[in-house]
Design an enzyme around this catalytic site. Structure first.
Site, PDB file in Angstrom:
ATOM      1  N   LYS A  92     -59.257  20.568   3.267  1.00 48.64           N
ATOM      2  CA  LYS A  92     -57.968  20.029   3.731  1.00 48.64           C
ATOM      3  C   LYS A  92     -56.911  21.108   3.924  1.00 48.64           C
ATOM      4  O   LYS A  92     -56.061  21.006   4.792  1.00 48.64           O
ATOM      5  CB  LYS A  92     -57.428  19.015   2.718  1.00 48.64           C
ATOM      6  N   ASP A 128     -53.473  10.515   4.192  1.00 48.05           N
ATOM      7  CA  ASP A 128     -53.449  10.123   2.771  1.00 48.05           C
ATOM      8  C   ASP A 128     -52.203   9.285   2.433  1.00 48.05           C
ATOM      9  O   ASP A 128     -52.315   8.183   1.895  1.00 48.05           O
ATOM     10  CB  ASP A 128     -53.435  11.375   1.869  1.00 48.05           C
ATOM     11  N   ALA A 154     -49.992  13.894 -10.408  1.00 46.09           N
ATOM     12  CA  ALA A 154     -49.167  14.218  -9.232  1.00 46.09           C
ATOM     13  C   ALA A 154     -49.434  15.614  -8.690  1.00 46.09           C
ATOM     14  O   ALA A 154     -49.070  15.914  -7.554  1.00 46.09           O
ATOM     15  CB  ALA A 154     -47.687  14.073  -9.582  1.00 46.09           C
ATOM     16  N   GLY A 155     -50.092  16.463  -9.473  1.00 45.45           N
ATOM     17  CA  GLY A 155     -50.288  17.853  -9.024  1.00 45.45           C
ATOM     18  C   GLY A 155     -51.544  18.070  -8.202  1.00 45.45           C
ATOM     19  O   GLY A 155     -51.724  19.140  -7.626  1.00 45.45           O
ATOM     20  N   ASN A 178     -48.364  15.299 -14.671  1.00 52.45           N
ATOM     21  CA  ASN A 178     -49.615  16.001 -14.393  1.00 52.45           C
ATOM     22  C   ASN A 178     -50.097  16.716 -15.651  1.00 52.45           C
ATOM     23  O   ASN A 178     -49.291  17.180 -16.454  1.00 52.45           O
ATOM     24  CB  ASN A 178     -49.411  17.023 -13.260  1.00 52.45           C
ATOM     25  N   TYR A 259     -61.949   4.216  -6.684  1.00 49.36           N
ATOM     26  CA  TYR A 259     -62.550   2.934  -6.277  1.00 49.36           C
ATOM     27  C   TYR A 259     -63.954   2.765  -6.826  1.00 49.36           C
ATOM     28  O   TYR A 259     -64.565   1.709  -6.656  1.00 49.36           O
ATOM     29  CB  TYR A 259     -62.526   2.766  -4.749  1.00 49.36           C
ATOM     30  N   GLY A 280     -58.620   1.902  -5.366  1.00 43.84           N
ATOM     31  CA  GLY A 280     -58.382   2.781  -4.222  1.00 43.84           C
ATOM     32  C   GLY A 280     -59.076   2.392  -2.937  1.00 43.84           C
ATOM     33  O   GLY A 280     -58.938   3.087  -1.923  1.00 43.84           O
TER      34      GLY A 280
HETATM   35  P1  NAP Z   1     -57.828  17.193  -6.998  1.00 42.14           P
HETATM   36  O1  NAP Z   1     -56.990  17.804  -5.937  1.00 42.14           O
HETATM   37  O2  NAP Z   1     -58.982  17.940  -7.557  1.00 42.14           O
HETATM   38  O3  NAP Z   1     -56.819  16.798  -8.205  1.00 42.14           O
HETATM   39  C1  NAP Z   1     -57.292  16.272  -9.409  1.00 42.14           C
HETATM   40  C2  NAP Z   1     -56.111  15.752 -10.222  1.00 42.14           C
HETATM   41  O4  NAP Z   1     -56.640  15.082 -11.377  1.00 42.14           O
HETATM   42  C3  NAP Z   1     -55.199  16.859 -10.736  1.00 42.14           C
HETATM   43  O5  NAP Z   1     -53.901  16.354 -10.827  1.00 42.14           O
HETATM   44  C4  NAP Z   1     -55.778  17.135 -12.129  1.00 42.14           C
HETATM   45  O6  NAP Z   1     -54.854  17.698 -13.028  1.00 42.14           O
HETATM   46  C5  NAP Z   1     -56.114  15.714 -12.548  1.00 42.14           C
HETATM   47  N1  NAP Z   1     -57.105  15.645 -13.610  1.00 42.14           N
HETATM   48  C6  NAP Z   1     -58.431  15.927 -13.503  1.00 42.14           C
HETATM   49  N2  NAP Z   1     -59.018  15.674 -14.689  1.00 42.14           N
HETATM   50  C7  NAP Z   1     -58.062  15.208 -15.540  1.00 42.14           C
HETATM   51  C8  NAP Z   1     -58.048  14.793 -16.897  1.00 42.14           C
HETATM   52  N3  NAP Z   1     -59.156  14.786 -17.636  1.00 42.14           N
HETATM   53  N4  NAP Z   1     -56.881  14.375 -17.430  1.00 42.14           N
HETATM   54  C9  NAP Z   1     -55.749  14.361 -16.680  1.00 42.14           C
HETATM   55  N5  NAP Z   1     -55.696  14.759 -15.408  1.00 42.14           N
HETATM   56  C10 NAP Z   1     -56.833  15.182 -14.838  1.00 42.14           C
HETATM   57  O7  NAP Z   1     -58.430  15.797  -6.522  1.00 42.14           O
HETATM   58  P2  NAP Z   1     -57.814  14.757  -5.464  1.00 42.14           P
HETATM   59  O8  NAP Z   1     -58.424  14.975  -4.145  1.00 42.14           O
HETATM   60  O9  NAP Z   1     -56.330  14.774  -5.609  1.00 42.14           O
HETATM   61  O10 NAP Z   1     -58.425  13.356  -6.019  1.00 42.14           O
HETATM   62  C11 NAP Z   1     -57.931  12.773  -7.205  1.00 42.14           C
HETATM   63  C12 NAP Z   1     -58.489  11.367  -7.356  1.00 42.14           C
HETATM   64  O11 NAP Z   1     -58.027  10.533  -6.305  1.00 42.14           O
HETATM   65  C13 NAP Z   1     -60.015  11.300  -7.300  1.00 42.14           C
HETATM   66  O12 NAP Z   1     -60.428  10.319  -8.219  1.00 42.14           O
HETATM   67  C14 NAP Z   1     -60.292  10.831  -5.882  1.00 42.14           C
HETATM   68  O13 NAP Z   1     -61.515  10.123  -5.777  1.00 42.14           O
HETATM   69  C15 NAP Z   1     -59.120   9.905  -5.648  1.00 42.14           C
HETATM   70  N6  NAP Z   1     -58.789   9.751  -4.228  1.00 42.14           N
HETATM   71  C16 NAP Z   1     -58.880   8.507  -3.679  1.00 42.14           C
HETATM   72  C17 NAP Z   1     -58.547   8.317  -2.356  1.00 42.14           C
HETATM   73  C18 NAP Z   1     -58.630   6.940  -1.761  1.00 42.14           C
HETATM   74  O14 NAP Z   1     -58.580   6.796  -0.548  1.00 42.14           O
HETATM   75  N7  NAP Z   1     -58.736   5.908  -2.560  1.00 42.14           N
HETATM   76  C19 NAP Z   1     -58.117   9.394  -1.564  1.00 42.14           C
HETATM   77  C20 NAP Z   1     -58.032  10.664  -2.158  1.00 42.14           C
HETATM   78  C21 NAP Z   1     -58.380  10.833  -3.494  1.00 42.14           C
HETATM   79  P3  NAP Z   1     -54.618  19.294 -13.107  1.00 42.14           P
HETATM   80  O15 NAP Z   1     -53.665  19.609 -12.005  1.00 42.14           O
HETATM   81  O16 NAP Z   1     -54.057  19.520 -14.441  1.00 42.14           O
HETATM   82  O17 NAP Z   1     -55.970  19.940 -12.910  1.00 42.14           O
END
Ligand code: NAP
Length: 313
Positions: A92, A128, A154-155, A178, A259, A280
């Site tokens: 992305k 998104d 949020a991060g 976050n 989801y 989701g």
């Molecule tokens: P990403 O960029 O890798 O970000 C992961 C996020 O989760 C970061 O904020 C990270 O915190 C946090 N995190 C990971 N493990 C954690 C834990 N054990 N405790 C607390 N925080 C934790 O991933 P992303 O693309 O944003 O995706 C995040 C989620 O959204 C995934 O589950 C994904 O499947 C979902 N999603 C869904 C859709 C949809 O259409 N429904 C679209 C996009 C994403 P740090 O910053 O501290 O590492």
């Protein structure tokens, strides 16, 4: 067999693109998701029924493309006459660099997840945030503008997109949480200009970044309408709860971007507390619909997409 009936587990490589395997597909491959990994992507199950329903002679495939292969893969699908592509992890952020033009929202987010080939130009969009807006409206019948929102995670990429969209929509209040607090703090600085109007006392009242700690969240949660989980915590059964169950109340709308599983512990706790919940799936659906609209400049066949997703899950 129509593409909507085809088993969609297969993914292709750059070599398949360059040396023929993809050129022989029927209907012809004209759309793809680039990812690494990509095998889990539900995008073909979402888009192929839509292409069939819209009478478009094309199919949507998964492409397993590494970061090093990204530019070449993009060039190759363009030469093959693709309409465009979606980009998922880890592309992305690279994708934005490769575009000739980037729409305003994608530019604010610094990330592109939808690429459209428009004549000689490659144009980048990000669905998104807009997908989230439509999902919240569909699930809860409300607009972000009217809500006080707390975002867990949020991060991350998705969290940043949703937080920026909340800011763009002028939500009543936005609280960023976050695991790595510096990321939420940095995002708060970026979003401050959106909160400089006079609807409340001042920018800092409407926008806050707090540590992921019980005490800090407890002091905010009562004044929040919409809780969003944008973190990946909750996907595994063994994951610790995101919030203590007693933090959740009947007035809360809780949107978990996860989801699979369809009902995370957060959603189960929120429903038990009498709150309204959504996973989701609707965001995935509406993001897909927005990509379709970008490629074809027409309304997406939403019900075909929804049925495709349901049967995939
Ligand atoms: P990403 O960029 O890798 O970000 C992961 C996020 O989760 C970061 O904020 C990270 O915190 C946090 N995190 C990971 N493990 C954690 C834990 N054990 N405790 C607390 N925080 C934790 O991933 P992303 O693309 O944003 O995706 C995040 C989620 O959204 C995934 O589950 C994904 O499947 C979902 N999603 C869904 C859709 C949809 O259409 N429904 C679209 C996009 C994403 P740090 O910053 O501290 O590492």
């Amino acid at each position: 067999m129509s593409p909507s009936q085809m088993p969609a587990q297969e993914s292709y490589t750059l070599a398949d693109l360059k040396y023929g395997k993809i050129r022989d597909l029927e209907p012809p491959a004209k759309l793809a998701v680039f990812g690494d990994p990509v095998a889990h992507s539900l995008s073909p199950q979402l888009h192929n029924p839509a292409l069939s329903a819209a009478g478009i002679d094309a199919q949507y495939i998964r492409l397993h493309i590494s970061e090093a292969e990204f530019s070449e893969a993009l060039r190759t699908i363009r030469e093959l006459g693709f309409f465009g592509a979606n980009c998922t992890i880890p592309h992305k952020f690279n994708a934005i660099e490769a575009m000739d033009e980037v729409d305003e929202l994608a530019s604010k987010l610094g990330a592109v997840n939808t690429v459209v080939f428009e004549g000689e130009k490659m144009v980048g969009f990000n669905s998104d945030g807009p997908g989230f807006v439509r999902a919240v409206r569909e699930e809860f019948g409300v607009d972000l503008h009217d809500l006080r929102v707390l975002i867990l995670g949020a991060g991350g990429g998705a969290g940043r997109a949703v937080a920026t969209q909340c800011a763009v929509e002028g939500c009543e209040r936005l609280v960023l949480v976050n695991r790595t607090p510096e990321k939420a703090e940095a995002l708060k600085e970026e979003l401050l200009p959106y909160f400089a109007d006079e609807r409340l006392q001042g920018a800092h009242d409407r926008l806050d970044a707090i540590p992921w700690e019980e005490g800090a969240i407890a002091s905010q949660i009562g004044d929040i309408d919409l809780i969003v989980n944008a973190s990946s915590r909750g996907m595994k059964r063994s994951d610790a709860p995101l919030l203590p169950a007693h933090f959740l109340a009947p007035h809360h709308l809780v949107f978990d971007m996860i989801y699979s599983p369809p009902r995370t512990r957060l959603l189960a706790d929120a429903a038990a507390a009498g709150g309204r919940i959504a996973n989701g799936l609707s965001m995935l659906l509406h993001q897909g619909a927005i990509s379709f609209e970008c490629w074809f400049n027409r309304e997406a066949p939403l019900e075909a997409m929804r049925a495709g997703l349901r049967s995939a899950l």
